[in-house]
Design an enzyme around this catalytic site. Structure first.
Site, PDB file in Angstrom:
ATOM      1  N   LYS A  33       0.831  -1.206   0.000  1.00  0.00           N
ATOM      2  CA  LYS A  33       0.000   0.000   0.000  1.00  0.00           C
ATOM      3  C   LYS A  33       0.864   1.253   0.000  1.00  0.00           C
ATOM      4  CE  LYS A  33      -2.169  -1.131   3.779  1.00  0.00           C
ATOM      5  NZ  LYS A  33      -1.540  -2.452   3.963  1.00  0.00           N
ATOM      6  N   THR A  34       1.839   1.270   0.881  1.00  0.00           N
ATOM      7  CA  THR A  34       2.687   2.451   0.973  1.00  0.00           C
ATOM      8  C   THR A  34       3.514   2.603  -0.307  1.00  0.00           C
ATOM      9  OG1 THR A  34       2.741   2.214   3.366  1.00  0.00           O
ATOM     10  CG2 THR A  34       4.426   3.618   2.393  1.00  0.00           C
ATOM     11  N   ASP A 220      -2.052   7.794   3.644  1.00  0.00           N
ATOM     12  CA  ASP A 220      -1.598   6.474   4.104  1.00  0.00           C
ATOM     13  C   ASP A 220      -2.238   6.161   5.465  1.00  0.00           C
ATOM     14  OD1 ASP A 220      -0.281   4.059   4.091  1.00  0.00           O
ATOM     15  OD2 ASP A 220       1.742   4.877   4.280  1.00  0.00           O
ATOM     16  N   GLU A 221      -2.299   4.903   5.829  1.00  0.00           N
ATOM     17  CA  GLU A 221      -2.837   4.457   7.132  1.00  0.00           C
ATOM     18  C   GLU A 221      -4.212   5.068   7.393  1.00  0.00           C
ATOM     19  OE1 GLU A 221      -1.237   2.208   8.795  1.00  0.00           O
ATOM     20  OE2 GLU A 221       0.913   2.417   8.374  1.00  0.00           O
ATOM     21  N   GLN A 251      -5.639  -3.319  10.763  1.00  0.00           N
ATOM     22  CA  GLN A 251      -4.536  -2.662  11.466  1.00  0.00           C
ATOM     23  C   GLN A 251      -4.978  -1.378  12.148  1.00  0.00           C
ATOM     24  OE1 GLN A 251      -0.509  -2.866   9.603  1.00  0.00           O
ATOM     25  NE2 GLN A 251      -1.652  -3.499   7.805  1.00  0.00           N
ATOM     26  N   ARG A 600       5.037  -7.396  10.929  1.00  0.00           N
ATOM     27  CA  ARG A 600       6.234  -6.567  10.727  1.00  0.00           C
ATOM     28  C   ARG A 600       7.414  -7.425  10.290  1.00  0.00           C
ATOM     29  NH1 ARG A 600       4.060  -2.970   9.200  1.00  0.00           N
ATOM     30  NH2 ARG A 600       2.245  -4.277   9.457  1.00  0.00           N
TER      31      ARG A 600
END
Ligand code: ATP
Ligand code: MG
Length: 729
Positions: A33-34, A220-221, A251, A600
């Site tokens: 995504k990032t 983002d996020e 998340q 992660r």
């Protein structure tokens, strides 16, 4: 095809090239995504659709903003200037400076930190003659912050938004606070968004100006935006409607700070014709890590549901997630240290290893271990343990107790908690000290004796000085652990943080308890203080290869080859406080945190739990986190001696109290040693039975699995406990 597009899969490419109209990329962890957002940014610039100043890009942290800037520059092959790229707060601060007048401020307004905020609120409450003992200013600060998170200016608050704080007077206090901020030409953090949103809502010309300016909006996020951030985005994006948000509902971990995952669901409604792209290949983690994380998050009921498949070329060759059960927390720290060293010997850079904990206080054990074995580390998103404010204060108390001539320590805590020692009193102290060639503490005593201090200052200063003498004596007689615990208690320092209703206060109290725990590892207070100075010395330059330590919250969006996930125990993780406050909803948020933690890891995830933890000078038994049970067993390798430890504990439990005498019992604030009431493996307790637990009182068994019981306690709420700690009622 250009290089940068060739580095994407077809869905990612679609997300980069769909430039017109609203777009939501909804996808699991590590799906790029990032990377999509960054590439899209570069693509917009390279295709000449907008200049750098015409793209608004929002990231969750300043660090993420820096990284995005670097990557965009890398794709462009040159540095880019004039970007509107940053966090919500940074971007809003920049905008607000241009329109400060519309918010009743001038362009050079100050941004207040939380200390200033509290001081101001206290003044306002005093002016309104409110009892600040009963109604704590930090609690008011939290109420106001939540209103600001929801975009509510004082005028927009309706009866249904009101709270019962100070008998319904919070709204009036809020209005007074905003007035005061204006008069001071100041804004708090929440104001940055609140004012800007308000300005955009009520000044069409300003809004139109930004509509002309920002052709593209990137976020983002997105799952962790709160309402006011959402409103701000929606206003700005209404012009060109070229808004692209990327996020993952699994998340969403900031609901406690006002984030509303519903913003994702609302997106399609608010931006008609929005395109939704799902990414399903995870390029970050090996197959077993991914499978373990997916199996875990599947236990959450409220989720949109997503498919995730391994996308790395070498995904199938990965190791299973390792779960290590250990006897106690010291052993856990040692295990992590040993593995870090082993990996390092095999040529793995330290920068590719991270230790992720649920709560800040947990970093200490690992920090000390790493220092001991000479492995450099950094704490991301927070301070190192001994640098934290409450720890420095407590250490100052210890120093002032032990070394009556330590003026620096004395000055640090003489008015913490407040003892009415203002500037005048301090000046008098210093003058006496200088004139008589004495340390401050001795000068204070002389001043009192000579009648140089009066009223409350005289009382409280006298009390503090008597305290120092008493605690010093106590350290000799009863040991430094008792003395310190008593000191933190009697000085009012613990109480100060208990009264503090800010979101950080519970973490600070946990840190203080952890400090006392650390003390019991040393023979004397002096030995401990030497240790602290050495630890603080141990700070080479911040650059270089280091292990990263941080909370799970701070780890969002990051990735490492190896991730250690210690402390997976009921009560620690899931965190008991969260469960007590938020029930099932919080449990699901805790589980999302676990999912964030596991995802992660690129190659190695090592989850661990300890059977015993020291709380002050006592031991407390813990049982493995339910999240460990929820990991699909085919993707997990169990190591260590969890089961063994559990049996051994029963055998040795009774020997602990003598080894670690119940010293801390004398201190009001400590937990009491728990002892099993029944031997292991006696008759099972059935579901539905009424039971009694030494610490939690009466309750009803809701579920039973092996030796664990889920019990709804009448007073203490839902808890998972070992069956031998309860009796049938
Ligand atoms: P998170 O949900 O954790 O924020 P994300 O969806 O933002 O994750 P990224 O951080 O963008 O994921 O990507 C995860 C990793 O996968 C990064 O190392 C990235 O460089 C890599 N990656 C992404 N897309 C591809 C691709 N098409 N090919 C190879 N590697 C990729
Ligand atoms: Mg990301």
């Amino acid at each position: 095809m250009t290089d940068y597009l060739a580095r994407l899969n077809s869905e990612q490419r679609d997300a980069v090239q769909t430039l017109d109209g609203p777009l939501l990329v909804l996808a699991g962890a590590g799906t790029g995504k990032t990377r999509v957002l960054t590439t899209r940014f570069a693509h917009i610039l390279l295709s000449g659709r907008a200049s750098p100043g015409q793209v608004l890009a929002v990231t969750f942290t300043n660090k993420a903003a820096r990284e995005m800037r670097e990557r965009v520059s890398a794709i462009l092959g040159r540095p880019v200037e004039g970007l509107w790229l940053g966090t919500f707060h940074a971007l809003c601060a920049r905008m607000l400076r241009r329109h400060a007048g519309l918010a009743g401020l001038s362009a050079n307004f100050t941004i207040l930190d939380s200390d200033d905020q509290l001081r101001l609120l206290r003044q306002i409450m005093d002016a309104e003659r409110l009892d600040t003992k009963r109604w704590a200013p930090p609690a008011l600060m939290a109420v106001i912050q939540r209103w600001k998170d929801r975009g509510l200016t004082p005028g927009r608050i309706t009866a249904s938004d009101d709270t019962d704080f100070a008998a319904g007077r919070a709204r009036v206090l809020y209005a007074a606070y905003q007035e005061r901020l204006r008069a001071l030409n100041a804004a708090d953090f929440g104001d940055l968004l609140l004012h800007m949103t308000d300005i955009l809502r009520s000044h069409n010309d300003v809004l139109a100006q930004y509509h002309r300016m920002f052709r593209y909006v990137l976020v983002d996020e997105y799952q962790d935006t709160n309402l006011v951030q959402y409103l701000w985005l929606r206003l700005l994006a209404q012009g060109h409607r070229n808004i692209c948000c990327v996020g993952d509902d699994d998340q969403s971990i900031y609901s406690w700070r006002g984030a509303e995952v519903e913003n994702i669901l609302r997106f399609e409604k608010d931006f008609e014709g929005a395109k939704i792209i799902r990414l399903e290949a995870n390029y970050r983690s090996t197959a077993p890590i991914l499978a373990a994380a997916s199996g875990l998050i599947a236990h959450n009921e409220s989720r949109l549901g997503k498919t995730l498949r391994p996308g790395r070329d070498d995904a199938q060759t990965g190791e299973a997630v390792t779960v290590v059960g250990l006897w106690d927390s010291d052993e856990e720290a040692r295990m992590v240290g040993e593995r870090v060293e082993a990996l390092r010997r095999d040529g793995h850079p330290l920068g590719e290893m991270a230790i992720l904990v649920r709560a800040g206080f947990q970093t200490r054990a690992f920090e000390e271990r790493l220092i001991l074995i000479g492995v450099p580390y950094r704490v991301i998103g927070g301070l190192r343990f001994y640098e934290r404010q409450e720890i420095r204060d407590a250490v100052a108390y210890m120093r002032a107790t032990l070394q009556p001539a330590d003026d620096l320590a004395f000055e640090r805590i003489v008015n913490v908690p407040r003892r009415g020692v203002g500037e005048a009193a301090l000046r008098a102290l210093h003058e006496t000290a200088r004139a008589e060639g004495l340390p401050l503490a001795a000068a204070a005593q002389n001043l009192i004796d000579a009648g140089g201090l009066r009223g409350r200052v005289k009382e409280s200063m006298g009390e503090l000085l008597r305290g120092f003498a008493r605690w010093r004596e106590m350290a000799d007689r009863d040991g430094h652990v008792v003395a310190t615990a008593t000191m933190l208690d009697e000085s009012g320092y613990m109480e100060m943080w208990k009264q503090d209703k800010s979101p950080e206060a519970p973490g600070r109290l946990d840190n203080l308890k952890e400090l006392v725990r650390a003390l019991s590892e040393f023979e004397t207070l002096a030995g401990f203080l030497d240790h602290v100075s050495l630890v603080m010395e141990n700070d080479e330059d911040a650059a270089g290869d280091r292990v990263s330590l941080m909370t799970l919250h701070a780890a969002k969006g990051l990735e490492f080859d190896t991730v250690f996930l210690p402390g997976w125990e009921e009560g620690v993780f899931p965190n008991q406080r969260a469960l007590d406050e938020g029930g099932v909803k919080s449990l699901e948020e805790e589980r999302r945190l676990a999912y964030v933690g596991l995802t992660r890891a690129r190659r190695r995830a090592i989850v661990s739990h300890a059977a015993n933890r020291r709380i002050y000078a006592n031991w407390q038994t813990s049982i493995p986190s339910r999240f460990i049970d929820e990991l699909p067993s085919e993707h997990v390798t169990q190591e260590g001696s969890a089961a063994l430890a559990r049996d051994a504990r029963i055998a040795t439990a009774t020997s602990f109290p003598s080894q670690f005498p119940l010293v801390a019992r004398r201190v009001r604030t400590v937990e009491v040693w728990e002892q099993p009431v029944r031997p292991a493996r006696s008759e099972a307790i059935p579901v539905g039975a009424r039971v009694f637990h030494q610490k939690f009182g009466y309750g009803t068994v809701r579920a039973a699995e092996d030796d664990r019981l889920d019990i709804a306690f009448d007073k203490a709420g839902e808890k998972r406990v070992l069956d031998r700690f309860v009796e049938r009622a």
